[in-house]
Design a protein around this motif. Structure first.
Motif, PDB file in Angstrom:
ATOM      1  N   LEU A  29      -5.611  13.541   0.163  1.00  0.00           N
ATOM      2  CA  LEU A  29      -5.230  12.305   0.340  1.00  0.00           C
ATOM      3  C   LEU A  29      -6.051  11.270  -0.338  1.00  0.00           C
ATOM      4  O   LEU A  29      -5.675  10.547  -1.125  1.00  0.00           O
ATOM      5  CB  LEU A  29      -4.975  11.772   1.770  1.00  0.00           C
ATOM      6  CG  LEU A  29      -4.473  10.413   1.956  1.00  0.00           C
ATOM      7  CD1 LEU A  29      -3.122  10.030   1.611  1.00  0.00           C
ATOM      8  CD2 LEU A  29      -4.581  10.201   3.383  1.00  0.00           C
ATOM      9  N   VAL A  57      -7.571  -1.252  -0.541  1.00  0.00           N
ATOM     10  CA  VAL A  57      -6.409  -0.199  -0.480  1.00  0.00           C
ATOM     11  C   VAL A  57      -7.198   1.125  -0.235  1.00  0.00           C
ATOM     12  O   VAL A  57      -6.620   1.877   0.703  1.00  0.00           O
ATOM     13  CB  VAL A  57      -5.694   0.006  -1.748  1.00  0.00           C
ATOM     14  CG1 VAL A  57      -4.660   0.924  -1.539  1.00  0.00           C
ATOM     15  CG2 VAL A  57      -4.654  -1.330  -1.761  1.00  0.00           C
ATOM     16  N   LEU A  63       2.907  13.925   3.946  1.00  0.00           N
ATOM     17  CA  LEU A  63       1.706  13.651   4.762  1.00  0.00           C
ATOM     18  C   LEU A  63       2.193  13.276   6.193  1.00  0.00           C
ATOM     19  O   LEU A  63       1.512  13.900   7.251  1.00  0.00           O
ATOM     20  CB  LEU A  63       1.232  12.275   4.208  1.00  0.00           C
ATOM     21  CG  LEU A  63      -0.345  12.216   4.655  1.00  0.00           C
ATOM     22  CD1 LEU A  63      -1.039  13.210   3.670  1.00  0.00           C
ATOM     23  CD2 LEU A  63      -1.027  11.026   4.055  1.00  0.00           C
ATOM     24  N   LEU A 100       5.548  12.033  -1.269  1.00  0.00           N
ATOM     25  CA  LEU A 100       4.133  12.129  -0.729  1.00  0.00           C
ATOM     26  C   LEU A 100       3.644  11.774   0.672  1.00  0.00           C
ATOM     27  O   LEU A 100       3.280  12.326   1.434  1.00  0.00           O
ATOM     28  CB  LEU A 100       3.115  11.816  -1.535  1.00  0.00           C
ATOM     29  CG  LEU A 100       1.789  12.146  -1.628  1.00  0.00           C
ATOM     30  CD1 LEU A 100       1.567  13.488  -1.991  1.00  0.00           C
ATOM     31  CD2 LEU A 100       0.885  11.354  -2.568  1.00  0.00           C
ATOM     32  N   VAL A 109      -6.422   3.543   3.193  1.00  0.00           N
ATOM     33  CA  VAL A 109      -6.348   5.109   3.021  1.00  0.00           C
ATOM     34  C   VAL A 109      -7.357   5.798   3.712  1.00  0.00           C
ATOM     35  O   VAL A 109      -7.094   6.737   4.566  1.00  0.00           O
ATOM     36  CB  VAL A 109      -6.258   5.241   1.693  1.00  0.00           C
ATOM     37  CG1 VAL A 109      -5.707   7.015   1.700  1.00  0.00           C
ATOM     38  CG2 VAL A 109      -4.809   4.585   1.124  1.00  0.00           C
ATOM     39  N   PHE A 169      -4.588   7.265  -7.784  1.00  0.00           N
ATOM     40  CA  PHE A 169      -3.285   6.150  -8.048  1.00  0.00           C
ATOM     41  C   PHE A 169      -4.065   4.691  -8.173  1.00  0.00           C
ATOM     42  O   PHE A 169      -3.578   4.012  -9.198  1.00  0.00           O
ATOM     43  CB  PHE A 169      -2.553   6.227  -6.831  1.00  0.00           C
ATOM     44  CG  PHE A 169      -1.295   6.967  -6.862  1.00  0.00           C
ATOM     45  CD1 PHE A 169      -0.153   6.628  -7.225  1.00  0.00           C
ATOM     46  CD2 PHE A 169      -1.304   8.415  -6.491  1.00  0.00           C
ATOM     47  CE1 PHE A 169       1.018   7.464  -7.575  1.00  0.00           C
ATOM     48  CE2 PHE A 169      -0.407   9.157  -6.582  1.00  0.00           C
ATOM     49  CZ  PHE A 169       0.824   8.714  -7.247  1.00  0.00           C
ATOM     50  N   VAL A 170      -4.892   4.353  -7.293  1.00  0.00           N
ATOM     51  CA  VAL A 170      -5.275   2.984  -7.377  1.00  0.00           C
ATOM     52  C   VAL A 170      -6.456   2.770  -8.422  1.00  0.00           C
ATOM     53  O   VAL A 170      -5.940   1.770  -9.313  1.00  0.00           O
ATOM     54  CB  VAL A 170      -6.171   2.866  -6.123  1.00  0.00           C
ATOM     55  CG1 VAL A 170      -7.083   1.430  -6.149  1.00  0.00           C
ATOM     56  CG2 VAL A 170      -5.562   2.868  -4.953  1.00  0.00           C
ATOM     57  N   THR A 178       2.557   2.065  -3.302  1.00  0.00           N
ATOM     58  CA  THR A 178       1.703   2.358  -4.257  1.00  0.00           C
ATOM     59  C   THR A 178       1.834   4.216  -4.610  1.00  0.00           C
ATOM     60  O   THR A 178       1.639   4.851  -5.415  1.00  0.00           O
ATOM     61  CB  THR A 178       0.068   2.256  -3.929  1.00  0.00           C
ATOM     62  OG1 THR A 178      -0.038   1.068  -3.317  1.00  0.00           O
ATOM     63  CG2 THR A 178      -0.907   2.674  -4.923  1.00  0.00           C
ATOM     64  N   PHE A 179       2.358   4.734  -3.520  1.00  0.00           N
ATOM     65  CA  PHE A 179       2.182   6.237  -3.514  1.00  0.00           C
ATOM     66  C   PHE A 179       3.861   6.678  -3.429  1.00  0.00           C
ATOM     67  O   PHE A 179       4.611   5.902  -2.895  1.00  0.00           O
ATOM     68  CB  PHE A 179       1.593   6.892  -2.076  1.00  0.00           C
ATOM     69  CG  PHE A 179       0.281   6.588  -1.978  1.00  0.00           C
ATOM     70  CD1 PHE A 179      -0.732   7.123  -2.867  1.00  0.00           C
ATOM     71  CD2 PHE A 179      -0.156   5.357  -1.385  1.00  0.00           C
ATOM     72  CE1 PHE A 179      -2.065   6.848  -2.478  1.00  0.00           C
ATOM     73  CE2 PHE A 179      -1.440   5.158  -1.126  1.00  0.00           C
ATOM     74  CZ  PHE A 179      -2.262   5.666  -1.861  1.00  0.00           C
ATOM     75  N   ASN A 190      -3.679   2.593 -11.452  1.00  0.00           N
ATOM     76  CA  ASN A 190      -3.226   1.120 -11.414  1.00  0.00           C
ATOM     77  C   ASN A 190      -3.976  -0.027 -11.848  1.00  0.00           C
ATOM     78  O   ASN A 190      -3.740  -0.835 -12.644  1.00  0.00           O
ATOM     79  CB  ASN A 190      -2.644   0.883  -9.962  1.00  0.00           C
ATOM     80  CG  ASN A 190      -1.501   1.373  -9.517  1.00  0.00           C
ATOM     81  OD1 ASN A 190      -0.816   1.732 -10.366  1.00  0.00           O
ATOM     82  ND2 ASN A 190      -1.312   1.364  -8.392  1.00  0.00           N
ATOM     83  N   VAL A 208       0.792  -0.960   0.006  1.00  0.00           N
ATOM     84  CA  VAL A 208       0.004   0.100  -0.069  1.00  0.00           C
ATOM     85  C   VAL A 208       0.799   1.079  -0.029  1.00  0.00           C
ATOM     86  O   VAL A 208       0.543   2.110  -0.844  1.00  0.00           O
ATOM     87  CB  VAL A 208      -0.844  -0.135   1.378  1.00  0.00           C
ATOM     88  CG1 VAL A 208      -1.755   1.381   1.338  1.00  0.00           C
ATOM     89  CG2 VAL A 208      -1.975  -1.130   1.141  1.00  0.00           C
ATOM     90  N   ILE A 267      -5.999  11.729  -4.118  1.00  0.00           N
ATOM     91  CA  ILE A 267      -4.916  11.133  -4.801  1.00  0.00           C
ATOM     92  C   ILE A 267      -4.987   9.739  -4.780  1.00  0.00           C
ATOM     93  O   ILE A 267      -4.364   9.187  -5.951  1.00  0.00           O
ATOM     94  CB  ILE A 267      -3.788  11.899  -4.490  1.00  0.00           C
ATOM     95  CG1 ILE A 267      -2.697  12.015  -5.794  1.00  0.00           C
ATOM     96  CG2 ILE A 267      -3.043  11.214  -3.300  1.00  0.00           C
ATOM     97  CD1 ILE A 267      -1.866  13.380  -5.480  1.00  0.00           C
ATOM     98  N   SER A 268      -5.453   9.146  -3.881  1.00  0.00           N
ATOM     99  CA  SER A 268      -5.322   7.591  -3.682  1.00  0.00           C
ATOM    100  C   SER A 268      -6.178   6.997  -4.768  1.00  0.00           C
ATOM    101  O   SER A 268      -5.944   6.036  -5.155  1.00  0.00           O
ATOM    102  CB  SER A 268      -5.822   7.034  -2.407  1.00  0.00           C
ATOM    103  OG  SER A 268      -5.847   8.198  -1.515  1.00  0.00           O
TER     104      SER A 268
END
Lengths: 304, 320
Positions: B293, B15, A146, A142, B19, B300-301, A137-138, B304, A134, B296-297
């Motif tokens: 956050l 995921v 955070l 970043l 997050v 990203f996810v 992934t970033f 992907n 996980v 952006i997740s």
């Protein structure tokens, strides 16, 4: 034969002597680290003690005598009359301290979790590696931002500037443990199949001594490579965060903070305030990076 | 294949939930919202009543479920700093970042493929080696230094291009665009080069190594034997087979572009989401940080996931 001459004759040292890139980048890195360590001795002043400063010296160009005080500064001065040469030396101390400490933190966390995941397997392994996935992934910068923001929110306002350096170390360290954990996990899974580990188990040694005494020394060489490359990345990450204004405060500036301050004078012609810290950062990051690349090739028997 | 797709989607949702838990924990444990909302002269009754109204007296799990539901509806609360709904602020800032990222991706992909093919074909050439050396130096330069260098060259010394902001923008019903004015287009050039340079070198190196791999294969030799022109071999036969990994990497890098836009936007004072996020960190504006956050997740996810699914549809060998 003494240990030193044995080292000199080893493959590793031979490789090093015959790679000009490695020698040059090692010397540059060594010079920079030493000048940061001995900054109080070789700097002309401690630029962060206000009593040492003379505002009349502000904006002195490099090598040119100041028109009011007639003092000359090798690399010029900034708006407050701080000697740029000295601010770079002291700034590099912060950059390197944060870099080394962050890598050490990431390494300790990553190696510990990697050993545990690789040795025990099962659901321990699954949980640790999923967390790593996980996080992977970033981009790590970043993640660092955070963590910095969250840590800043938790620390009381009056301590924020004092603790900023430690928060910075924590956020960069926590953002790069994954690389260490993955490599150590893989190596541990290979090592634990070998006879010496089986033998240690048979004579009834517990998991902890097996991990620390037997397996750890055998998985360390890839860790060294990752640590060197991580150091370059950590120095750049620290500079980036400080440049963005979410890192080292201007009371304790790192190279990144100095570049941020210098950027303000880009348009008014005082190029030296920006130029010299940037070049130092580049030399530092590039030399450590090249050294890491060389180390990776030198320690990898497959490439020989 | 259906099970694979199903498993990938399930993984992505997991995921996102994790997050979400991090974002929610930020809300819950950093600063008490009651402190932010009630003044100095509050009584215990006021505090208890507000806790009830906000649902803060409910168990952690119930609060988390509520948070996830409102987040899915795009509701992230009110910014501590600006006093406006976070969703509204993000919607205003999104076009700037997305346009910047899109232009950077286009720049990185087109120049990366061209230079990659060139350096693969002229392997021993002077220009190819120069390009490769420069790219190595470029990769070790921190992004913000590249930005400052470009500003120094093209804004301070040559005075050709603007050094900050988006220039004039046109409002297309909630989406402000810089594509329609010349000053907007000019303002895009330096930031997108800064942002795209790293990705460009990455794509270039990938295309180069893939091309060199492909050019060694038998079918290229047969194409030569058939008397096809060098151009047809390079572009129709060789390049096509390098495209799968290139598309994957470009897709995966799209997310990093949006994340690394934080740095570029700060250097160029580009009014996008990244600049918003940096300011949120400086002011400890938790709702904005949490929303960024989450956003952006999702990107990203999502990226992907799409890349993985595209991979299956492009490469027939993965279909079983």
């Amino acid at each position: 034969m003494s240990a030193l001459s044995r080292f000199w004759d080893s493959d590793f040292a031979w490789d090093f002597r015959h790679s000009p890139v490695a020698v040059v980048s090692f010397l540059v890195a060594l010079l920079l680290v030493l000048s940061a360590v001995f900054a109080p001795l070789i700097a002309t002043m401690n630029p962060f003690v206000p009593a040492n400063l003379n505002l009349m010296n502000g904006f002195t160009a490099p090598g040119v005598p100041n028109q009011f005080t007639n003092e000359t500064f090798l690399l010029g001065t900034d708006d407050q009359g701080r000697d740029v040469y000295s601010t770079i030396l002291y700034g590099m101390r912060i950059s390197l301290f944060v870099g080394f400490a962050a890598v050490a933190l990431g390494m300790i966390i990553g190696v510990t979790l990697g050993l545990i995941a690789g040795y025990f397997g099962g659901w321990t392994d699954a949980v640790i590696m999923r967390i790593a996935d996980v996080q992977l992934t970033f981009p790590s910068i970043l993640v660092a931002m955070l963590i910095f923001g969250v840590a800043k929110g938790i620390t009381p306002v009056e301590y924020r500037d004092q603790l900023a350096i430690w928060v910075l170390i924590l956020s960069i360290g926590l953002s790069d443990w994954v690389q260490f954990a993955r490599v150590v996990r893989g190596a541990t899974m290979v090592e634990k199949q070998k006879e010496y580990v089986q033998a240690a188990r048979l004579i009834g040694r517990g998991a902890l001594p097996i991990l620390t005494r037997h397996i750890l020394p055998n998985v360390l060489s890839p860790v060294l490579v990752i640590a060197t490359i991580s150091l370059a990345l950590a120095i750049i990450a620290e500079a980036t965060l400080s440049f963005l204004g979410v890192g080292a405060p201007s009371t304790q500036p790192s190279l990144g903070t100095l570049i941020r301050i210098g950027q303000g004078f880009l348009f008014s012609g005082e190029w030296w305030i920006l130029f010299f810290p940037s070049v130092t950062l580049l030399a530092l990051a590039l030399s450590v990076n090249l050294l890491g690349d060389w180390l990776r090739d030198a320690l990898n028997p497959k490439l020989k | 294949m259906v099970t694979y797709i199903f498993r990938r989607i399930l993984q992505s949702i997991l995921v996102l939930l994790v997050v979400g838990l991090v974002a929610f924990a930020m809300f819950t444990f950093i600063g008490d919202p009651i402190d932010n909302m009630l003044g100095q002269e509050r009584t215990q009754e006021d505090i208890d009543r507000l806790r009830g109204v906000l649902g803060l007296d409910q168990p952690f799990v119930v609060q988390y479920v509520k948070f996830v539901i409102s987040a899915m509806q795009g509701n992230f609360g009110v910014s501590y700093e600006q006093g406006r709904p976070v969703a509204q602020i993000l919607a205003e800032r999104a076009p700037a970042t997305l346009e910047l990222a899109a232009v950077s991706a286009l720049f990185a992909l087109s120049l990366g493929v061209v230079l990659g093919v060139y350096t693969a074909i002229h392997r021993k050439g002077f220009v190819a080696n120069l390009v490769l050396t420069l790219s190595l130096i470029g990769v070790s330069l921190p992004t913000f230094l590249i930005g400052i260098l470009l500003i120094y060259l093209f804004s301070v010394q040559l005075d050709w291009l603007p050094s900050f902001g988006r220039g004039e923008t046109v409002d297309l019903g909630g989406w402000t665009t810089g594509f329609l004015t010349s000053s907007g287009m000019r303002a895009l050039i330096l930031p997108s080069i800064t942002l795209g340079l790293y990705q460009m070198t990455l794509i270039m190196r990938l295309v180069r190594s893939e091309m060199m791999e492909v050019m060694r294969q038998d079918y290229i030799r047969f194409a030569r034997a058939r008397g096809l022109s060098e151009r047809a071999i390079t572009f129709r036969h060789a390049l096509k087979n390098t495209m799968v990994p290139v598309i994957t990497v470009t897709g995966l890098q799209l997310g990093s572009l949006i994340a690394f836009a934080i740095i570029t936007e700060t250097v160029f004072q580009w009014p996008g989401m990244g600049l918003l996020f940096i300011n949120a960190i400086k002011f400890v504006d938790i709702p904005v940080m949490a929303a960024y956050l989450m956003l952006i997740s999702v990107m990203f996810v999502g990226i992907n996931l799409i890349v993985d699914l595209l991979y299956v549809s492009i490469d027939p060998r993965l279909r079983t």
